[in-house]
Write an enzyme that holds these catalytic residues in place. Structure first.
Site, PDB file in Angstrom:
ATOM      1  N   ASP A 103       0.873  -1.162   0.000  1.00 12.02           N
ATOM      2  CA  ASP A 103       0.000   0.000   0.000  1.00 12.02           C
ATOM      3  C   ASP A 103       0.917   1.220   0.000  1.00 12.02           C
ATOM      4  O   ASP A 103       1.801   1.345   0.845  1.00 12.02           O
ATOM      5  CB  ASP A 103      -0.834  -0.021   1.288  1.00 12.02           C
ATOM      6  CG  ASP A 103      -2.248   0.468   1.086  1.00 12.02           C
ATOM      7  OD1 ASP A 103      -2.394   1.601   0.604  1.00 12.02           O
ATOM      8  OD2 ASP A 103      -3.183  -0.269   1.423  1.00 12.02           O
ATOM      9  N   ASP A 205      -3.128   4.669  -2.245  1.00 12.29           N
ATOM     10  CA  ASP A 205      -4.187   5.184  -1.383  1.00 12.29           C
ATOM     11  C   ASP A 205      -4.731   6.524  -1.917  1.00 12.29           C
ATOM     12  O   ASP A 205      -3.961   7.383  -2.351  1.00 12.29           O
ATOM     13  CB  ASP A 205      -3.573   5.395   0.018  1.00 12.29           C
ATOM     14  CG  ASP A 205      -4.617   5.637   1.091  1.00 12.29           C
ATOM     15  OD1 ASP A 205      -5.444   4.745   1.332  1.00 12.29           O
ATOM     16  OD2 ASP A 205      -4.582   6.725   1.706  1.00 12.29           O
ATOM     17  N   GLU A 268      -6.697   3.628  -5.663  1.00 17.25           N
ATOM     18  CA  GLU A 268      -7.949   3.679  -4.905  1.00 17.25           C
ATOM     19  C   GLU A 268      -8.668   4.961  -5.312  1.00 17.25           C
ATOM     20  O   GLU A 268      -8.179   6.057  -5.051  1.00 17.25           O
ATOM     21  CB  GLU A 268      -7.689   3.701  -3.398  1.00 17.25           C
ATOM     22  CG  GLU A 268      -9.013   3.633  -2.620  1.00 17.25           C
ATOM     23  CD  GLU A 268      -8.993   4.277  -1.248  1.00 17.25           C
ATOM     24  OE1 GLU A 268      -9.911   4.018  -0.459  1.00 17.25           O
ATOM     25  OE2 GLU A 268      -8.073   5.078  -0.947  1.00 17.25           O
ATOM     26  N   HIS A 329     -11.204  -3.049   3.406  1.00 18.03           N
ATOM     27  CA  HIS A 329     -11.139  -2.740   4.831  1.00 18.03           C
ATOM     28  C   HIS A 329     -11.894  -1.463   5.220  1.00 18.03           C
ATOM     29  O   HIS A 329     -11.891  -1.086   6.380  1.00 18.03           O
ATOM     30  CB  HIS A 329      -9.674  -2.612   5.235  1.00 18.03           C
ATOM     31  CG  HIS A 329      -9.004  -1.448   4.546  1.00 18.03           C
ATOM     32  ND1 HIS A 329      -8.780  -1.428   3.189  1.00 18.03           N
ATOM     33  CD2 HIS A 329      -8.561  -0.269   5.005  1.00 18.03           C
ATOM     34  CE1 HIS A 329      -8.227  -0.293   2.855  1.00 18.03           C
ATOM     35  NE2 HIS A 329      -8.077   0.439   3.942  1.00 18.03           N
ATOM     36  N   ASP A 330     -12.477  -0.784   4.233  1.00 17.86           N
ATOM     37  CA  ASP A 330     -13.228   0.443   4.529  1.00 17.86           C
ATOM     38  C   ASP A 330     -14.735   0.238   4.429  1.00 17.86           C
ATOM     39  O   ASP A 330     -15.497   1.172   4.714  1.00 17.86           O
ATOM     40  CB  ASP A 330     -12.839   1.554   3.542  1.00 17.86           C
ATOM     41  CG  ASP A 330     -11.390   1.977   3.694  1.00 17.86           C
ATOM     42  OD1 ASP A 330     -10.881   1.966   4.837  1.00 17.86           O
ATOM     43  OD2 ASP A 330     -10.758   2.303   2.669  1.00 17.86           O
TER      44      ASP A 330
HETATM   45  C1  GLC Z   1      -7.984   5.139   2.239  1.00 21.84           C
HETATM   46  C2  GLC Z   1      -7.856   3.909   3.094  1.00 21.84           C
HETATM   47  C3  GLC Z   1      -8.517   4.136   4.400  1.00 21.84           C
HETATM   48  C4  GLC Z   1      -7.825   5.314   5.074  1.00 21.84           C
HETATM   49  C5  GLC Z   1      -7.825   6.534   4.180  1.00 21.84           C
HETATM   50  C6  GLC Z   1      -6.880   7.579   4.673  1.00 21.84           C
HETATM   51  O1  GLC Z   1      -9.315   5.401   1.921  1.00 21.84           O
HETATM   52  O2  GLC Z   1      -8.373   2.808   2.416  1.00 21.84           O
HETATM   53  O3  GLC Z   1      -8.475   3.012   5.227  1.00 21.84           O
HETATM   54  O4  GLC Z   1      -8.463   5.597   6.279  1.00 21.84           O
HETATM   55  O5  GLC Z   1      -7.398   6.222   2.889  1.00 21.84           O
HETATM   56  O6  GLC Z   1      -5.564   7.185   4.464  1.00 21.84           O
END
Ligand code: GLC
Length: 535
Positions: A103, A205, A268, A329-330
């Site tokens: 990541d 991310d 993402e 995970h979100d």
């Molecule tokens: C992304 C991650 C999430 C995190 C956010 C801030 O959306 O997937 O888990 O809280 O970024 O880094």
């Protein structure tokens, strides 16, 4: 010589598996998963048949956002192990013919990162401009109306230097200023550091957040906001995200990857389709795979899903490779969103659509969101907006390996509580059960890996109504497959317009179907799906 149509790159024909390292396997009894723990579970992953592992952040971090607040990009958090544990993991993953992805969190650092400590130390520090600092408005107010994804406004006042800094997430996660070439170079070097260590790619991310409007204009009000929604959604992030210049940054990252063989990045990105596909870049010089989150965000309704698949296929750039995701995970887990039975249909969908599937750890055994009592909530998103049930803890609970104490996850007290039913729902038990979710996943993965039509063939929509979705996957010279899914709980009927649609059920949500010859009319139970090898 003609190109072999079955040959594609690993990230096109493969399957990605996301591990949330805190929750996969603990090796030292501190209740938190770690790298040596993951190492002991590689045989499981290789038997499952996945191609690549993506690890959520494993770097040194104060853990304000569970590792998405990084204080050193080139180390390993002692919670997870050491750099040599990491090297051992890379070697072992590669030894089994799999790939390892990390990541990359380039949008923001931890407020404890040395870059930020320097930046905030004085207004004339050379790294001041590495972050987004702004004067207060004349009345002392914040520079604009931008909101933090985790609640409240997105500006934090720094008393000693009398300026605000911008944070799209927690105040412990200041946003880097990606318009600064030194920041760009520093982060590209982070990529090189891990690529040199053998990493096969990155999940980047919040890619769409990296560049913000230069004039920091106010975001407009969201006319569709409703009180149950996260406070962030009160505004439309028109000026704080998805700025045209972000594509230059993505291109630079791609350029670094291109200087190594067969490396890749996934972005993402939560955006509508037409904005999403722009992240493939002009002439495909952007992200290899901008994450396609439609199966996460759309209501589970046959017509909407079928339309979304067709629209996505329709707007992809010529060389843009598709991808699909059911969970991460979100987000709430698929089993909790659509139910246990329907989650089997979802598995068929994920693993038979055209494009790279990403599996979220535990979904292959049908893990459900675990209710976390109020006093045990850990996720800042849940803590900051307590009345909205937005905590992400429920989908981050420890992997359920077996029926031993703590499900074989840890000998200590797990950092998050386990599902109550782990003694029944676990890998060890499901492995032997022909009707289990794990068996379904394994067999689907195997079929996909064996059959060029499913792996890399074309997608041909056949039919959809309020209950059913049907499509064909085909590649010249190989068996074709008809996939028939009932997204409702009621029986449904499929009548082929084309009488050549005869075949044999290869895999079904109910294994009792398998081997059954089928032709023009097929009656399906509720929550049922079939993968039919056409003859
Ligand atoms: C992304 C991650 C999430 C995190 C956010 C801030 O959306 O997937 O888990 O809280 O970024 O880094």
């Amino acid at each position: 010589m003609e190109a072999d149509a079955t040959k594609h790159l690993w990230w096109q024909e493969g399957i990605i598996y996301q591990i949330y390292p805190r929750s996969f396997q603990d090796s030292n009894g501190d209740g938190i998963g770690d790298l040596p723990g993951i190492l002991t579970r590689l045989d499981y992953l290789s038997e499952l048949g996945i191609t690549a592992i993506w690890l959520s952040p494993i770097f040194p971090s104060p853990m304000a956002d569970f590792g998405y607040d990084i204080s050193d990009y080139q180390g390993i958090s002692p919670l997870f192990g050491t750099l040599s544990d990491f090297d051992a993991l890379v070697a072992a993953v590669h030894g089994r013919g799999m790939k390892l992805m990390l990541d990359l969190v380039p949008n923001h650092t931890s407020d404890q990162h040395p870059w930020f400590l320097e930046s905030r130390s004085s207004r004339d520090n050379p790294k001041r401009d590495w972050y987004i600092w702004q004067d207060a408005l004349p009345d002392g107010a914040v520079p604009n109306n931008w909101l933090s994804m985790f609640g409240g406004n997105a500006w934090e006042w720094d008393e000693p230097t009398q300026q605000y800094y911008y944070h799209a997430f927690l105040k412990e996660q200041p946003d880097l200023n990606w318009r600064n070439p030194e920041v760009q170079e520093a982060m590209l070097n982070v990529m090189r550091f891990w690529l040199d260590r053998g990493v096969d790619g990155f999940r980047v991310d919040v890619m769409w957040h990296m560049i913000k409007d230069e004039m920091l204009r106010d975001n407009p009000v969201n006319p569709n906001y409703q009180p149950h929604m996260a406070t962030y959604e009160q505004l439309l992030p028109v000026y704080s995200t998805d700025q045209p210049d972000v594509h230059d940054v993505v291109m630079q990252m791609r350029h670094v990857l291109n200087s190594y063989p067969e490396r890749m990045m996934i972005g993402e990105i939560y955006l509508p389709l037409h904005q999403l596909v722009a992240y493939y870049g002009v002439d495909g010089k952007g992200a290899h795979l901008p994450f396609n989150f439609q199966l996460l965000t759309l209501p589970w309704e046959a017509r909407q899903i079928a339309a979304a698949v067709d629209q996505y296929e329709g707007v992809l750039p010529v060389d843009g490779w598709p991808n699909w995701v059911l969970g991460n995970h979100d987000q709430p887990r698929i089993t909790s969103r659509v139910g246990k039975e329907q989650a089997r249909v979802a598995a068929l969908l994920l693993l038979t659509l055209r494009g790279t599937p990403t599996i979220y750890y535990g979904d292959e055994i049908g893990m459900r969101d675990v209710p976390i009592p109020f006093e045990e909530v850990q996720d800042p998103q849940g803590l900051n907006m307590p009345d909205k049930n937005l905590s992400r803890d429920p989908s981050r609970t420890p992997m359920q390996w077996n029926k031993s104490p703590n499900a074989g996850f840890s000998e200590g007290k797990p950092w998050l509580r386990l599902a109550r039913d782990f003694a029944r729902e676990n890998v060890e038990r499901q492995k032997e059960d022909p009707y289990s979710m794990l068996t379904l996943y394994r067999r689907l993965i195997k079929l996909r890996q064996q059959e060029p039509s499913l792996r890399v063939g074309d997608y041909v929509p056949v039919y959809s109504d309020t209950q059913l979705i049907a499509y064909i996957r085909q590649l010249e010279g190989h068996p074709r497959f008809l996939i028939l899914l009932n997204l409702s709980h009621r029986p449904g009927y499929f009548k082929a317009k084309d009488s050549s649609l005869t075949g044999v059920v290869a895999i079904a949500t109910s294994p009792d179907w398998e081997g059954t010859p089928v032709n023009d009319t097929i009656s399906l139970s509720g929550d049922e799906g079939l993968v039919i090898r056409l003859t």
